[in-house]
Design a protein around this motif. Structure first.
Motif, PDB file in Angstrom:
ATOM      1  N   ASN A   6       0.810  -1.152   0.029  1.00 21.92           N
ATOM      2  CA  ASN A   6      -0.105   0.075  -0.099  1.00 21.92           C
ATOM      3  C   ASN A   6       0.836   1.325   0.079  1.00 21.92           C
ATOM      4  O   ASN A   6       1.956   1.407   0.464  1.00 21.92           O
ATOM      5  CB  ASN A   6      -0.831   0.201   1.147  1.00 21.92           C
ATOM      6  CG  ASN A   6      -1.780  -0.986   1.349  1.00 21.92           C
ATOM      7  OD1 ASN A   6      -2.076  -2.090   1.875  1.00 21.92           O
ATOM      8  ND2 ASN A   6      -2.789  -0.966   0.269  1.00 21.92           N
ATOM      9  N   TYR A   7       0.281   2.205  -0.491  1.00 20.33           N
ATOM     10  CA  TYR A   7       1.121   3.562  -0.767  1.00 20.33           C
ATOM     11  C   TYR A   7       0.678   4.467   0.411  1.00 20.33           C
ATOM     12  O   TYR A   7      -0.148   4.395   1.012  1.00 20.33           O
ATOM     13  CB  TYR A   7       0.920   4.320  -2.007  1.00 20.33           C
ATOM     14  CG  TYR A   7       1.676   3.684  -3.128  1.00 20.33           C
ATOM     15  CD1 TYR A   7       3.047   3.918  -3.256  1.00 20.33           C
ATOM     16  CD2 TYR A   7       1.087   3.027  -3.941  1.00 20.33           C
ATOM     17  CE1 TYR A   7       3.912   3.643  -4.178  1.00 20.33           C
ATOM     18  CE2 TYR A   7       1.834   2.272  -5.284  1.00 20.33           C
ATOM     19  CZ  TYR A   7       3.160   2.635  -5.163  1.00 20.33           C
ATOM     20  OH  TYR A   7       4.070   2.154  -6.176  1.00 20.33           O
ATOM     21  N   ALA A   8       1.623   5.553   0.623  1.00 17.88           N
ATOM     22  CA  ALA A   8       1.513   6.490   1.484  1.00 17.88           C
ATOM     23  C   ALA A   8       2.048   7.865   1.065  1.00 17.88           C
ATOM     24  O   ALA A   8       2.870   7.904   0.400  1.00 17.88           O
ATOM     25  CB  ALA A   8       1.980   6.459   2.770  1.00 17.88           C
ATOM     26  N   LEU A  30       4.021   2.366   2.043  1.00 18.38           N
ATOM     27  CA  LEU A  30       3.913   2.661   3.433  1.00 18.38           C
ATOM     28  C   LEU A  30       5.192   2.018   4.311  1.00 18.38           C
ATOM     29  O   LEU A  30       5.772   2.755   5.200  1.00 18.38           O
ATOM     30  CB  LEU A  30       2.501   2.277   3.736  1.00 18.38           C
ATOM     31  CG  LEU A  30       2.388   2.384   5.431  1.00 18.38           C
ATOM     32  CD1 LEU A  30       2.481   3.561   5.941  1.00 18.38           C
ATOM     33  CD2 LEU A  30       1.050   1.895   5.760  1.00 18.38           C
ATOM     34  N   LEU A  61       7.559   4.222   6.612  1.00 18.21           N
ATOM     35  CA  LEU A  61       7.465   4.237   8.155  1.00 18.21           C
ATOM     36  C   LEU A  61       8.906   4.185   8.760  1.00 18.21           C
ATOM     37  O   LEU A  61       9.102   4.418   9.736  1.00 18.21           O
ATOM     38  CB  LEU A  61       6.724   2.940   8.537  1.00 18.21           C
ATOM     39  CG  LEU A  61       5.149   2.988   8.323  1.00 18.21           C
ATOM     40  CD1 LEU A  61       4.624   1.654   8.736  1.00 18.21           C
ATOM     41  CD2 LEU A  61       4.495   3.958   9.249  1.00 18.21           C
ATOM     42  N   ILE A  83       4.212  11.485   7.627  1.00 17.04           N
ATOM     43  CA  ILE A  83       3.135  10.949   6.659  1.00 17.04           C
ATOM     44  C   ILE A  83       1.820  11.469   6.908  1.00 17.04           C
ATOM     45  O   ILE A  83       1.360  11.458   7.906  1.00 17.04           O
ATOM     46  CB  ILE A  83       3.043   9.226   7.043  1.00 17.04           C
ATOM     47  CG1 ILE A  83       4.497   8.705   6.804  1.00 17.04           C
ATOM     48  CG2 ILE A  83       2.084   8.734   5.939  1.00 17.04           C
ATOM     49  CD1 ILE A  83       4.523   6.958   7.111  1.00 17.04           C
ATOM     50  N   THR A 107      -2.303   7.414   4.111  1.00 11.35           N
ATOM     51  CA  THR A 107      -2.197   6.240   3.519  1.00 11.35           C
ATOM     52  C   THR A 107      -3.112   5.938   2.525  1.00 11.35           C
ATOM     53  O   THR A 107      -4.119   6.253   2.706  1.00 11.35           O
ATOM     54  CB  THR A 107      -2.123   5.075   4.609  1.00 11.35           C
ATOM     55  OG1 THR A 107      -3.328   4.805   5.025  1.00 11.35           O
ATOM     56  CG2 THR A 107      -1.306   5.258   5.669  1.00 11.35           C
ATOM     57  N   GLU A 116      -5.332   3.511   1.618  1.00 11.06           N
ATOM     58  CA  GLU A 116      -5.957   2.206   2.284  1.00 11.06           C
ATOM     59  C   GLU A 116      -7.501   2.715   2.772  1.00 11.06           C
ATOM     60  O   GLU A 116      -7.932   3.736   2.742  1.00 11.06           O
ATOM     61  CB  GLU A 116      -5.260   1.720   3.560  1.00 11.06           C
ATOM     62  CG  GLU A 116      -3.843   1.396   3.401  1.00 11.06           C
ATOM     63  CD  GLU A 116      -3.160   1.341   4.881  1.00 11.06           C
ATOM     64  OE1 GLU A 116      -2.770   0.231   5.134  1.00 11.06           O
ATOM     65  OE2 GLU A 116      -3.131   2.171   5.721  1.00 11.06           O
ATOM     66  N   ARG A 129      -7.182   1.517   8.653  1.00 12.57           N
ATOM     67  CA  ARG A 129      -5.847   1.796   9.227  1.00 12.57           C
ATOM     68  C   ARG A 129      -4.858   0.644   9.575  1.00 12.57           C
ATOM     69  O   ARG A 129      -5.254  -0.102  10.086  1.00 12.57           O
ATOM     70  CB  ARG A 129      -5.982   2.777  10.104  1.00 12.57           C
ATOM     71  CG  ARG A 129      -6.636   4.090   9.871  1.00 12.57           C
ATOM     72  CD  ARG A 129      -6.509   5.036  11.340  1.00 12.57           C
ATOM     73  NE  ARG A 129      -6.971   6.477  11.056  1.00 12.57           N
ATOM     74  CZ  ARG A 129      -6.755   7.381  11.961  1.00 12.57           C
ATOM     75  NH1 ARG A 129      -5.883   7.252  12.806  1.00 12.57           N
ATOM     76  NH2 ARG A 129      -7.463   8.558  11.566  1.00 12.57           N
ATOM     77  N   THR A 170      -6.272   7.336   6.689  1.00 12.66           N
ATOM     78  CA  THR A 170      -6.467   6.858   5.223  1.00 12.66           C
ATOM     79  C   THR A 170      -7.113   7.725   4.418  1.00 12.66           C
ATOM     80  O   THR A 170      -7.802   8.533   4.708  1.00 12.66           O
ATOM     81  CB  THR A 170      -7.226   5.442   5.600  1.00 12.66           C
ATOM     82  OG1 THR A 170      -8.383   5.711   5.665  1.00 12.66           O
ATOM     83  CG2 THR A 170      -6.787   4.510   6.393  1.00 12.66           C
TER      84      THR A 170
END
Length: 316
Positions: free
Chosen positions: A125-127, A203, A207, A217, A220, A222, A225, A232
């Motif tokens: 998943n991206y952030a 992500l 982190l 950050i 996310t 998503e 969470r 998110t």
């Protein structure tokens, strides 16, 4: 649990094929080259170097990791695609990044519809992150500064570039993609140096820099969470963002015989389940999501259809 069950069936099927004599009993007879289409040190490189030693043990032959960077991953991808279909050359593919040139009708040196898919190794998943002392504390602030925000990336065909351009277009957020960085780590270092305003990266990778105090950050990509204190995209009113993720899919040239494809797929799944790889994944916060050849092929078809619907945006 479902993926583990599927992996067990895949391994059992491979063993059955070998026992019945249908498999190429003498394969492998020489080292296997595992191509990473980026420079050493990035996320794709780390995943391949984690599983390669275990694949060596399982297959009984050397698995040589070869980095072939260039053209946003296309050089390495085309090298794999043009290789002999004997199972001795495979590679890890950046999806959706490597789908974009093909979807736009550009000459790539490969055709994703013909690749012999071996398995999906991980899904990330991206952030969205900014520098730790950035004045921006939300996506809204970033998009409302009166000019396009600068976003660091390796090239227009990279997966995070695709995500950034499509996602920001969907919410009318002006963006300037600053490319030319050698890898995802360099894009984050560029952010830390103040060369850009923000970056969108996996992500798990961000982190680590958040823990060291180098970035913050903001969001996310998503539905729910995975980090308790980070909102998110769905919570912020952008549910479509959760559809954008990074796939690390392993494939080889067109025409690899089915029995060799199955051996490679089973070896990849066994390697991902090996204690050393599981420990690496946990300690480095690099999630694993391994599935076999059949499911990886289905994933690729779905993703080609999904990103094909955004061709107009990607062409800008």
């Amino acid at each position: 649990m479902r993926n583990r069950f599927i992996r067990s069936l895949t391994v059992a099927a491979a063993a059955l094929v070998a026992c019945t004599g249908i498999a190429s009993a003498e394969w492998p007879e020489k080292p296997i080259t595992f191509v990473v289409p980026y420079s050493p040190g990035g996320g794709f490189d780390a995943y391949v170097r984690a599983v390669a030693p275990e694949m060596e043990k399982i297959l009984g032959t050397e698995v040589v990791v070869e980095n072939i960077p260039g053209a946003g991953g296309q050089k390495g991808a085309s090298t794999v695609y043009r290789s002999d279909p004997d199972g001795y050359t495979i590679g890890i593919w950046n999806v959706p990044g490597l789908t974009v040139p093909q979807l736009l009708g550009k000459s790539t040196g490969y055709d994703l519809t013909d690749v012999t898919w071996i398995g999906n190794l991980a899904t990330s998943n991206y952030a969205l992150a900014v520098k730790a002392d950035s004045p921006f504390n939300s996506l809204k602030e970033l998009c409302s500064q009166g000019k396009p925000f600068k976003h660091s990336d390796t090239g227009p065909a990279s997966t995070s570039s695709v995500t950034a351009r499509v996602a920001m277009t969907l919410i009318d957020c002006p963006i300037q993609n600053v490319t030319g960085y050698k890898g995802s780590t360099d894009t984050i270092i560029g952010l830390m140096r103040g060369e850009v305003d923000a970056t969108i990266k996996p992500l798990a990778q961000l982190l680590k820099y958040r823990k060291s105090g180098d970035v913050k950050i903001l969001m996310t990509f998503e539905e729910t969470r995975s980090a308790e204190d980070i909102p998110t995209s769905t919570e912020l009113g952008y549910p479509d963002f959760a559809n954008f993720d990074l796939r690390r899919i392993v494939g080889g040239p067109p025409g690899i015989p089915a029995d060799i494809q199955e051996k490679l797929s089973a070896a990849l799944l066994q390697a991902a389940d090996a204690p050393s790889v599981q420990e690496w994944a946990a300690s480095s916060n690099n999630a694993l999501d391994p599935v076999g050849a059949e499911e990886a092929s289905a994933i690729m078809q779905r993703l080609m259809d999904f990103y094909g619907s955004y061709k107009d945006v990607l062409a800008q």
